[in-house]
Design an enzyme around this catalytic site. Structure first.
Site, PDB file in Angstrom:
ATOM      1  CE1 TYR A 118      81.545  92.432  57.729  1.00 60.39           C
ATOM      2  CE2 TYR A 118      81.203  92.733  55.382  1.00 60.39           C
ATOM      3  CZ  TYR A 118      82.049  92.517  56.443  1.00 60.39           C
ATOM      4  OH  TYR A 118      83.397  92.392  56.232  1.00 60.39           O
ATOM      5  CG  ASN A 141      86.600  85.689  65.071  1.00 59.50           C
ATOM      6  OD1 ASN A 141      86.722  85.025  66.088  1.00 59.50           O
ATOM      7  ND2 ASN A 141      86.422  85.141  63.883  1.00 59.50           N
ATOM      8  CB  CYS A 149      85.442  86.587  60.686  1.00 58.33           C
ATOM      9  SG  CYS A 149      87.198  86.432  60.972  1.00 58.33           S
ATOM     10  CG  HIS A 150      87.375  82.857  56.062  1.00 56.53           C
ATOM     11  ND1 HIS A 150      87.561  82.242  57.278  1.00 56.53           N
ATOM     12  CD2 HIS A 150      86.971  81.899  55.202  1.00 56.53           C
ATOM     13  CE1 HIS A 150      87.298  80.946  57.155  1.00 56.53           C
ATOM     14  NE2 HIS A 150      86.932  80.718  55.904  1.00 56.53           N
ATOM     15  CD  GLU A 176      85.889  77.986  53.929  1.00 59.77           C
ATOM     16  OE1 GLU A 176      84.727  78.398  53.697  1.00 59.77           O
ATOM     17  OE2 GLU A 176      86.412  78.053  55.063  1.00 59.77           O
TER      18      GLU A 176
END
Length: 184
Positions: A118, A141, A149-150, A176
């Site tokens: 962040y 979002n 945002c993950h 991912e």
């Protein structure tokens, strides 16, 4: 055209089944405008009401719409592991100011398979010390998954919060390759 002579904006939507549950996708002529997690009937209805209030027109279900076709293809390819980046026009009209700046940086600057803190994201947009505000931006979002945002985590290695729920965030990060696949 509406009563003041301007062309009325059209909003179309559909629900796509994914590995993290049903996602509502909504689009305007400018691009994808909203992605909503866990799009059960009740969630979907609340999301569509919010979109209608914010954009001033009722969204219309249209799974075959050309406005949604490419978004559907790319979302399905992402969850199949065949796509790492989204190349879609995005309609940013549901977010503004600092939040839009942060989300654009996230979309453009944090690639698939990586994470950012962040505070790091706050520094990237020229606002060091605004980590909490970045967290608020993540919560606002309107385009999760597509605007990833993950991929934003706590600097101490914690996973951080997530509007779609922590299990959903873990699944996206596992997809991912950032986290191991959940055991159950």
């Amino acid at each position: 055209m509406n009563s003041d002579g301007r062309e009325e904006q059209r909003i179309v939507w559909t629900v796509v089944d994914t590995a993290i549950g049903p996602l509502l996708l909504a689009a305007t002529g400018d691009g994808l405008v909203s992605v909503e997690f866990h799009a059960t009937d009740a969630v979907r209805e609340r999301a569509l009401e919010r979109i209608a209030q914010r954009l001033g027109t009722e969204p219309v279900e249209s799974p075959g719409s050309p406005l949604l076709a490419e978004a559907i293809r790319q979302v399905e390819a992402y969850f199949a592991g065949a796509r790492r980046d989204f190349a879609l026009p995005l309609d940013w009209s549901l977010v503004s100011g600092f939040n839009r700046q942060v989300l654009r940086e996230l979309a453009d600057g944090v690639p698939y398979g990586t994470v950012v803190g962040y505070g790091d994201l706050a520094r990237r947009v020229g606002q060091p010390g605004a980590a909490q505000a970045v967290g608020i931006a993540m919560g606002s979002n309107p385009l999760p998954v597509v605007v990833p945002c993950h991929r934003v985590v706590e600097s101490d290695g914690g996973i951080g919060g997530f509007g779609g729920g922590l299990e959903t965030k873990r699944k996206l990060l596992a997809l991912e390759g950032v986290l191991p696949e959940p055991l159950f």
